[in-house]
Design a protein around this motif. Sequence first.
Motif, short mmCIF file in Angstrom:
data_model
loop_
_atom_site.label_atom_id
_atom_site.label_comp_id
_atom_site.label_asym_id
_atom_site.label_seq_id
_atom_site.Cartn_x
_atom_site.Cartn_y
_atom_site.Cartn_z
N LYS A 191 0.83 -1.21 0.00
CA LYS A 191 0.00 0.00 0.00
C LYS A 191 0.86 1.26 0.00
N CYS A 200 -4.97 5.88 2.12
CA CYS A 200 -4.28 4.99 1.20
C CYS A 200 -4.66 5.38 -0.23
N GLU A 202 -2.95 4.02 -3.06
CA GLU A 202 -2.71 2.90 -3.99
C GLU A 202 -2.63 1.59 -3.22
N THR A 203 -3.22 0.55 -3.77
CA THR A 203 -3.11 -0.80 -3.20
C THR A 203 -2.85 -1.77 -4.34
N HIS A 204 -1.84 -2.60 -4.19
CA HIS A 204 -1.51 -3.61 -5.20
C HIS A 204 -1.40 -4.97 -4.52
N ARG A 245 0.04 12.27 -8.51
CA ARG A 245 -0.73 11.11 -8.04
C ARG A 245 -2.00 11.56 -7.32
N GLY A 248 -4.69 11.52 -9.40
CA GLY A 248 -5.03 10.18 -9.86
C GLY A 248 -4.71 9.89 -11.31
N ASP A 251 -0.52 5.14 -11.72
CA ASP A 251 0.03 4.47 -10.54
C ASP A 251 1.49 4.86 -10.36
N CYS A 252 1.88 5.01 -9.10
CA CYS A 252 3.28 5.33 -8.81
C CYS A 252 4.08 4.10 -8.41
#
Length: 940
Positions: A191, A200, A202-204, A245, A248, A251-252
């Motif tokens: 995250k 949060c 970004e979540t991958h 970011r 939006g 993705d970073c």
Amino acid sequence: MVKSYLRFEHSSTFGVVVTGTANTVWAAEATALAQTKTTSAGRAIAPANEEVLVWDIKKGEFLSRWRDGKCKAVVSAIAQSRTDKDVFAVGYADGSIRLWDSKTSTVVISFNGHRSAVSALAFDHSGTRLASGSKDAHVIVWDLVSEVGLYRLKGHKDQVAEVGFLKGPEEVEGGNAEGWLVSAGKDTLIKLWDLSTQHCVETHVAHHGECWAMALSPDERGCITAGNGGELKVWAIDTAGLASRVRGRSDCLIDRGTLYRQNKDKAISVTFHPNSNFVASHGADKSVEIWRIRTEDEVKKALKRRRKRKEGKESKRDKTEKTGGEGDNIAHAEVADIFVSYVAVRTGGKVRSVDWTTRGGKNAVQILVACTNNTLEYYDIRKPAKKEGRKEQEVPEYNKLYAVELPGHRTDIRALSLSSDDRMLASASSSALKIWNVRTSACIRTFECGYALSCSFLPGDKIVVVGTKTGEIELFDVASSAMIESVKAHEASIWSLQVHPDGKSIVTGSADKNAKFWDFRIMQENVPGTKRTTPRLKLVQTRVLKLSDDILSARYSPNGKILALALLDNTVKVFFADTLKHLLNLYGHKLPVLNMDISSDSKLIATCSADKNVKIWGLDFGDCHKSFFAHQDSVMQVVFERNSHNFFSAGKDRLIKYWDGDKFENIIKMDGHFGEIWALAIGKVSEIVVSASHDKSIRVWEQTDDEIFLEEEREKELEELYESTLTTSLGQDETQDENGPEVTSAGKQTIETLMAGERIMEALDLGMADMTMMKEYAAAKIEKPKLALPPRNPLYIALGGISAETHLLNTIQKIKASHLQDALLVLPFDKVAPFLIFLDIFASREWNIPLTCRILFFLLKTHHKQIVATKTMRVLLSSIRKNLRTALKSQKDQMGFNLAAVRFVKNSVEAAGKSDFVDEEALREMEEKGRKKRAFATLA
């Protein structure tokens, strides 16, 4: 009269080098001079159960011990500050965090916010904030300046494996001064958190299974996560795109590919070298894998070679079409082109953690490895010299430079024995016998031995006898550090041995169902190559007693008349020591008796068993006086106190218990170990008890002058039980809301915060009562000028006649900054109005304005809705606002005046320090340079 006892308290711990509960950190020498810096290998900051030990790696010396008496939880994470290298954050299994100053070995700040063990710690770039991840799946950011928890980030669903701060690009428009935070957890997720909005962004999904570890690269342009099956995933971090970011756009965190370790088990940790282009990773096996990160030129060369190979296979037509397509662009490089396997370092034990050192120079890198077998190892990895005519690079050579291993056993200690004067302690494990100085905790001798199950000092304390698993009796001479003799005594394990009270013989009990008796004889032995003889101690077998089952324990009575043998069939058989005639059978245990002891007056025998019970028997008739359910697991050992019927028992439930053998009552519980207790030894002349455990530690417990009364002790135990259940129930209430907000406060109610809140309420009640009384007195005095002052509360008089507001301020100032917010949460709303009256007084008198502001803002934030709904508070709040503004303005003016004065002094110092003369050498160098240039021009 009520009987009292003396308390036994923990006095010292030794035998631990490093435990596998947390990571070990390498630190440069603290006070090393410039000349000695090259020779020192630095310090190892190593976890050791509830303590942190600092070792000099090169000398193998113990430097300092960081121990907080209040903390009884094991160390679970360690991190070093980036800015102040003397500050270390240490996380514990109870969720608390302490910041230690390594110079003074003292706690600087302590925090308590997590519900379970702290699993990850990271300092930010300025060293003013600390992020902590825990097994409770929360991440908390702490402010180290104001000593408070800023906020709790709830997004992970399982243990947080690692956290790391990213710098915010402040110069970019829309940048973020707070920065970003990256976290990875066992819930497979990685995250990215925006700390300015505390959300949060970004979540991958990092891996198909758990994500076990994460490492940020030193330049923060990438990170690596470790999953199951030896999988390492490489991520690029778009630092420039972090500002955009927010809007939006993209993705970073970008997945760049996967590396695979040679071993297919999970990786416990991944670490980047701080200065060099290396990455280290390890699992739970005995090796550390190191990768090298190629430079830009090397990657281009590799891409070029690959392209040429590809072109050679294709036809000329395809070749003309595809030239200039991918080209040698690094952006298209695969992970395997950038990360190349460098070397696999084989270690002496299973690896628990690895830390890079900043030593080694240009041609070498060095690592510190902490192993699970209680050792620290320091490796030097040399870069291979490039030889002409060789395209392939040689495998780098590595060697173990230093190891810290002597101050501890590699495996569990199975037997302990104290010398006759209690100055020396013998401890035996599966591979080594060590002799310790009990007072200094130093290891005096180390012997290699077989798998030891029992040991004892012989009379005179110069020789130690050891019984092994393979049936040998080994004799070691302490003075000459040599094994004297090894006798094949039994066909199976020697579970027990004891020296006869007269000191002339020993008895050994074995799994081959025999008890053998051995006399000490001094034999004259020939010296090889000469005619001289030398006296040698020998063991001579005199008698054998054959029994129906394996012998687990053998004990002589102190008067030497009786021998007791515990058998595998759950019984104890008692014999006359001289004739070996059978005297008694002791039946009653449901499982085998593991150990026993006979009291000093030879009247009582205590037996302990795997059925968790301890039984007291009379030796006159073999009657069972009492049976206790003593421990929650197998009871491993029992020993009587000297000249007393009181005894100690130790079990696999990690507790030592002190019992009264006449009243059949438990006196105290001695908790401190973090593993099963295998062995126990009691002092022969001094009042000490020594215990050894699966946690590799040897602990000494000393008798103190503190008296114990059983009723008080039981009450104290009940209070502790109530307090523990109270705090756990509070914790459950707070964590029940699973679908709550992503960000919450970082507080946690503990007994300390509840007590602090109660103290504030008490001071408020006393203060309000005193204030109303003084107001009434002032009103009455107008009518009656000679009216006497009414009697004030005795507490104020005892404190020197202080005012109510001073007493309240003193009470608040004594509360730790990290506990204050949780203490204020204890206050009900009806206490807020009186508190605001006192805050108005503090503001008008300019008393501790930062603290006053902090309390005021927190109360307003917490009770906002009720305060808004209460009209009567408007007058009070406007008064506070007016007084507070005046106080803050005067403080601001004072600070501005002081700042101007400091700048003026600084300018004066700088002006005084400037010199107007020019250095002659510098002038001459400048002239020479000019002359060379002119000479060169003339020559042309």
